[in-house]
Design a protein around this motif. Structure first.
Motif, PDB file in Angstrom:
ATOM      1  N   ALA A  23       0.815  -1.224   0.000  1.00 48.11           N
ATOM      2  CA  ALA A  23       0.000   0.000   0.000  1.00 48.11           C
ATOM      3  C   ALA A  23       0.843   1.266   0.000  1.00 48.11           C
ATOM      4  CB  ALA A  23      -0.924  -0.001   1.221  1.00 48.11           C
ATOM      5  N   ARG A 310      -5.673  -5.632   3.365  1.00 45.46           N
ATOM      6  CA  ARG A 310      -5.485  -4.592   2.347  1.00 45.46           C
ATOM      7  C   ARG A 310      -6.204  -3.304   2.747  1.00 45.46           C
ATOM      8  NH1 ARG A 310      -3.300  -6.016  -2.517  1.00 45.46           N
ATOM      9  NH2 ARG A 310      -3.071  -8.241  -2.958  1.00 45.46           N
ATOM     10  N   LYS A 311      -7.420  -3.456   3.273  1.00 44.24           N
ATOM     11  CA  LYS A 311      -8.198  -2.287   3.692  1.00 44.24           C
ATOM     12  C   LYS A 311      -7.556  -1.598   4.885  1.00 44.24           C
ATOM     13  CE  LYS A 311     -11.900   0.374   3.675  1.00 44.24           C
ATOM     14  NZ  LYS A 311     -12.180   1.325   2.582  1.00 44.24           N
ATOM     15  N   SER A 314      -4.464   0.390   3.584  1.00 42.98           N
ATOM     16  CA  SER A 314      -4.806   1.564   2.779  1.00 42.98           C
ATOM     17  C   SER A 314      -5.453   2.658   3.633  1.00 42.98           C
ATOM     18  CB  SER A 314      -5.723   1.175   1.621  1.00 42.98           C
ATOM     19  OG  SER A 314      -6.960   0.674   2.092  1.00 42.98           O
ATOM     20  N   THR A 315      -6.334   2.264   4.556  1.00 45.62           N
ATOM     21  CA  THR A 315      -6.997   3.266   5.395  1.00 45.62           C
ATOM     22  C   THR A 315      -6.018   3.908   6.365  1.00 45.62           C
ATOM     23  OG1 THR A 315      -9.090   2.055   5.244  1.00 45.62           O
ATOM     24  CG2 THR A 315      -8.890   3.674   7.014  1.00 45.62           C
ATOM     25  N   SER A 318      -3.996   6.323   4.418  1.00 45.24           N
ATOM     26  CA  SER A 318      -4.840   7.459   4.013  1.00 45.24           C
ATOM     27  C   SER A 318      -5.096   8.388   5.189  1.00 45.24           C
ATOM     28  CB  SER A 318      -6.171   6.948   3.455  1.00 45.24           C
ATOM     29  OG  SER A 318      -5.976   6.260   2.242  1.00 45.24           O
TER      30      SER A 318
END
Length: 351
Positions: A23, A310-311, A314-315, A318
């Motif tokens: 990521a 993965r989430k 990425s979060t 972010s």
């Protein structure tokens, strides 16, 4: 070339490194230092010179540790988890911004809860070892049809609602309790809200999906168990301290509880996520749970799917992007978030 911002990443496991490296690409990528040790008073000095800290559920973010982060001029902690009961939010207020991952994959946790239900009901965990010893007897493996039974789900957030939908597919009667009922979801999915007392009395399976708060601490205790059906199955994939372990052990011994599936444990901090196969456990209650044939313990792995990781990665990144860009922090949390006047809603940040 612009110098990359540095992130101290605590309690690193191989899968963390894999998914965060995937990521952490593009113009806003970070210089991540992966630290195997957990964040604690002993390791807090390692944050010196970093622009941010990334922490997990068993990292210590108590006041003394936060004080050290403030002294080291670390302005932000990015939790790669939804839960934040390991953070002293009052000590962080107006000193360090706390960001989290409020949702990653409700399917991951809900499906793990169902896996535990099926394994306990049909004794799959025991059958696996029996057949490996060439013992093909099925004595002691009698289960029950889940169809027609009653499942009680405590907590109807995204995970609880996902679980209710899955269990409805089994043909179960599904009921729920939540301090803040979602009547629209109840109508769409087809479940009904009940009081805790009614849920305890009517459920064949009880699954916990509520946050840990002062009101839910030891929600499952001696009194609650005394109101449940004999042979009830209890599943906990939420927070360990929702269940009073002594009460659970007593209920199992007295056969008030038929079986229990625990993906979390109230004193898990020193054990879960670690390989202790060459050591003797010094927690007598956990050791006792592990000896019982009608108890299934997994090591806080309900979240552990590729999609969820993965989430989470990425979060988390972010969230850091938004912090360093001076943008609104949608996933910031503070101890005043439940007050009527929420500063974050107006200003984009808790302080």
């Amino acid at each position: 070339m612009k110098k990359k911002l540095r992130v101290a990443f605590f309690d690193t496991k191989p899968y963390d490194r894999h998914f965060f490296d995937l990521a952490n690409t593009g113009e806003t990528s970070y210089e991540i230092t992966y630290i195997p040790e957990r964040l604690s008073r002993r390791t807090a000095h390692l944050v010196e010179g970093f622009d941010a800290v990334c922490a997990f559920v068993n990292d210590d973010l108590s006041k003394p540790v936060l004080d050290h982060l403030v002294e080291a001029k670390v302005p932000v902690v990015a939790l790669r988890s939804a839960g934040y009961n390991n953070v002293d939010l009052q000590a962080a207020w107006e000193r360090i911004h706390i960001l989290r991952v409020p949702a990653y994959s409700p399917y991951a946790v809900a499906e793990h809860a169902v896996a535990m239900m099926l394994s306990l009901n049909r004794k799959l965990h025991r059958a696996y070892y029996r057949t490996r010893d060439n013992n093909f007897s099925i004595n002691g493996f009698l289960g029950f049809d889940m169809n027609g039974k009653t499942a009680g789900v405590i907590g109807t957030g995204k995970i609880g609602r996902t679980l209710l939908s899955i269990l409805k597919g089994f043909g179960m009667r599904i009921i729920a309790y939540d301090a803040f009922p979602n009547e629209k979801a109840a109508e769409e999915i087809g479940f009904s809200y009940h009081t805790l007392e009614e849920l305890y009395a009517e459920s064949d399976i009880i699954s916990l999906h509520c946050p840990l708060t002062p009101d839910t601490h030891h929600l499952i205790n001696h009194e609650a168990i005394s109101r449940m059906k004999p042979s009830v199955m209890i599943i906990n994939t939420s927070r360990g301290q929702l269940v009073d372990t002594d009460a659970l052990l007593d209920g199992l011994r007295e056969k008030r509880i038929g079986s229990a599936g625990l993906d979390v444990y109230e004193e898990e901090g020193e054990y879960f996520f670690e390989d202790l196969s060459n050591e003797a456990l010094d927690d007598d209650r956990l050791a006792r749970l592990l000896t019982l044939p009608n108890v299934l313990v997994t090591s806080h792995q309900a979240f552990f799917t590729e999609e969820a990781l993965r989430k989470i990665a990425s979060t988390t990144l972010s969230n850091l992007d938004a912090w360093f860009a001076g943008e609104a922090l949608e996933n910031e949390i503070c101890y005043r978030c439940n007050e009527p006047e929420c500063r974050k809603e107006k200003a984009g940040r808790c302080f």
